[in-house]
Design an enzyme around this catalytic site. Sequence first.
Site, short mmCIF file in Angstrom:
data_model
loop_
_atom_site.label_atom_id
_atom_site.label_comp_id
_atom_site.label_asym_id
_atom_site.label_seq_id
_atom_site.Cartn_x
_atom_site.Cartn_y
_atom_site.Cartn_z
N LYS A 85 0.54 -1.10 0.08
CA LYS A 85 0.15 0.54 0.13
C LYS A 85 0.84 1.17 -0.03
CE LYS A 85 -4.24 1.80 2.40
NZ LYS A 85 -4.60 1.80 3.31
N SER B 50 -9.17 2.05 3.63
CA SER B 50 -8.73 2.61 1.99
C SER B 50 -7.49 1.88 1.65
CB SER B 50 -7.83 3.60 2.74
OG SER B 50 -6.94 2.95 4.32
N SER C 236 -10.11 -0.50 7.60
CA SER C 236 -9.18 -0.34 5.99
C SER C 236 -8.24 -1.16 4.97
CB SER C 236 -7.86 0.66 5.80
OG SER C 236 -8.32 1.86 6.19
#
Lengths: 472, 472
Positions: A72, A146, A170
């Site tokens: 990420k 997210s 997330s």
Amino acid sequence: MEDLPFTLTALREAYADGLRPEDVVREAFRRLDAVTDPGIFIHEAREAALAEARALGASAGLPLWGIPFAVKDNIDVTGMPTTAACPDFEYRAESDAFAVARLKAAGAICLGKTNLDQFATGLVGVRTPYPVPRNAVDPDIVPGGSSSGSAVAVAHGIVAFALGTDTAGSGRVPAALNNIVGLKPTLGALSSTGVVPACRTLDTISVFAFTVSDAWEVFEAAAAYDAADPYSRLLPAPVASPPPPAVRIAVPDAATLETFGDGVQADHFRATIARLQTGGAVVKEIDFEPFYAVARMLYEGAWLAERVVAVGDRLVEAPQTLHPTTRAILEPGLGLTAVDAFGGLYRLKELQRRCEELVQDADVICVPTIPTFVTMAEITADPIGANSQLGTYTNFVNLLDMCGIAVPAGTRTDGRPGSVTLLARKGRDALAAAVAAKVEDGLLGATGGSRPAASAKVSDVEADEIAVAVCG
Amino acid sequence: MEDLPFTLTALREAYADGLRPEDVVREAFRRLDAVTDPGIFIHEAREAALAEARALGASAGLPLWGIPFAVKDNIDVTGMPTTAACPDFEYRAESDAFAVARLKAAGAICLGKTNLDQFATGLVGVRTPYPVPRNAVDPDIVPGGSSSGSAVAVAHGIVAFALGTDTAGSGRVPAALNNIVGLKPTLGALSSTGVVPACRTLDTISVFAFTVSDAWEVFEAAAAYDAADPYSRLLPAPVASPPPPAVRIAVPDAATLETFGDGVQADHFRATIARLQTGGAVVKEIDFEPFYAVARMLYEGAWLAERVVAVGDRLVEAPQTLHPTTRAILEPGLGLTAVDAFGGLYRLKELQRRCEELVQDADVICVPTIPTFVTMAEITADPIGANSQLGTYTNFVNLLDMCGIAVPAGTRTDGRPGSVTLLARKGRDALAAAVAAKVEDGLLGATGGSRPAASAKVSDVEADEIAVAVCG
């Protein structure tokens, strides 16, 4: 090769049969190209990954040798940009995040940096100035966030695992929306060194993979105490263990099970609980209202100020560099006082006590990972409200210092992916994973591949072979 | 009777010889009248205490049967007013604080409520609208606070023990200034139910007594988990234990030992450490700067906002009801933001890590309880600065989640009382007390009475008889 599922077991077998790491890296990028989704990666490291693959040398017992993964884009990888999905924030990382370094040392190959809700604020995956990643299972629903790109990359079988982060959910919500596993460790088990903070007291790196076993192996490889991270904790090393023979599971009672009118989701959840009961679990229904009260504190309370700290002067000095929704969410945090902050800490402490009392007789809690699905049309119409719904069963978890793992639990009657999350007290990650392995079901992500039999690593150990070694 | 020292041992012997509890209560108030200090008690419970004494019945093995005690006036006692030294705040308590109820159930008799720095904000004892209690040892020096009346009452032998509270050092500084013991337990060991908060995340009840053994017995009787107090902790019951044979003691190094120019204090501290070494302790000097950095955060940082929460609307709506110095200290807390608060929490976390590293090889830390003395003239000239000095060795302790005990360590060469504090990690109260018992020395408070030989309860246990049962 095109049919090779990117599970750890399948990759290891293929390597044993002569496949080379650079073949896997090439196949990974071929798959990425095939899905034609420019929103998954913010930075693709095609050449660097190939070079790493060629430089790997013999496996020498490395636990993740030749395993492709994605990171990420709020986690540093040496030589790659870190943006947190805010182009103006971009910097080039001079060193690997602590957890990334451990995974590379274990032989894993990083293919690039994935898209996210900007500054990890959101559960939908659409709050990004880059192209929005498409949900891997159904492009009409949001990809989830997210950690959107990481989840979608795994669901398509582009990588065997991906790192996300998880403050409000997330690392779990996108797992549910893309039919994969999302492991959110105990806070402090994975170092935050090299991670862009969202709420420093509540952040953790998380792991996406196809199976509980794969996610667990990655967690084991990444976990270590980091003296340089004040939020790192001295916890026992993670050790897989079987669940107790009659595991005690707390679930929301009928009055407080919230699916926002999605009867299919409620039915699927009850059916999953029934499966666990058939397997010997003892289920106790509890009032879930105190957990929801904690969940509401995350964005309505003082913790919003932590996100303001994380974004820094940008919110005041360069607000135009923020995504409009992110900015709208963060700005009220500027008006919160220290008195509000401590008031929030006190209120949380009181609610923690109530929640503890409700689950004191339970080994784990089982909840739907998401209460229902949110479509792209719905999130466009209501960018904040629809997002909040998705956090119903995730927002309270880090505030209560629990660990959890979201796991595919078979397909719903309408064909959408079913997912439940197993939650446990801090340090009991192995217990949550062992129960999750009992319930995991369905095809692998969006690939159509079949789920392998549960691995001995997590769930096939007999109860009398290993004592539960990780405790709270 | 007039010569009877109010230690637990002496009182028990006198009771065994036929003395009655009402005789002790009468003698206690006779002593109070004799010292002619209207500042010690805010509320004297002469009739109630006599009635309690008469109603006690046979001792029936109650550990504190007939033992007279006083309670700081920010802790509730049924039927008595609670003022926190703010007359406008006064209310009549409808029930006992949890800890008071336990002490009464153990047979102790409450004689009244004692004076304090208003809302427990201060270390000097002069920030009160009531008459300032006179220091029991030397009226030219401040009585110490915030638990001023409790410490002075014990030092005069009016009560056998007294409850204080301790957030910044309010249970230790007045002990040093009045030549008695001040035990500050691990946070959460004594319930805060029925206590007016100062900083809720950092508050604890504390115990004043003549000897380590007496303070320890009171702590044992008062300690219990309280499900109604969110800050109560599930800790093992306190059990006295001997120190390890070669206890490892960390002390401030020469460069960072701070006495504000008081060479007599520095010499006394070094002599005390030398005594411990003679007794077998292994001493290691450490850089104390990170501890001072933590100490400074308590009043210069976000925690000030906790005190604002505790005082509530009064600061804005009725500031004239506050002591001028208290008001001046609290008002800046109104301007702190939630961003400041979380920034403070992050900074503390980083400093905690540094402090932990410095003492990881030590069993306890030994510091002077106060760096030097503050006279009444000095505090009048500089109400805030002189107060801050007194917190040098106390302010950091609760922020670092440590326990501690201040103990008389013999008279300084100039005749003033010498005091050191033994600090240990949370839950290691017994270890700190055991080392304190090795060093305690000198006459009892201001009474001129001789210190009894150390009691078996804390220090005469042989090292191989009992294992250290309380751990962190």
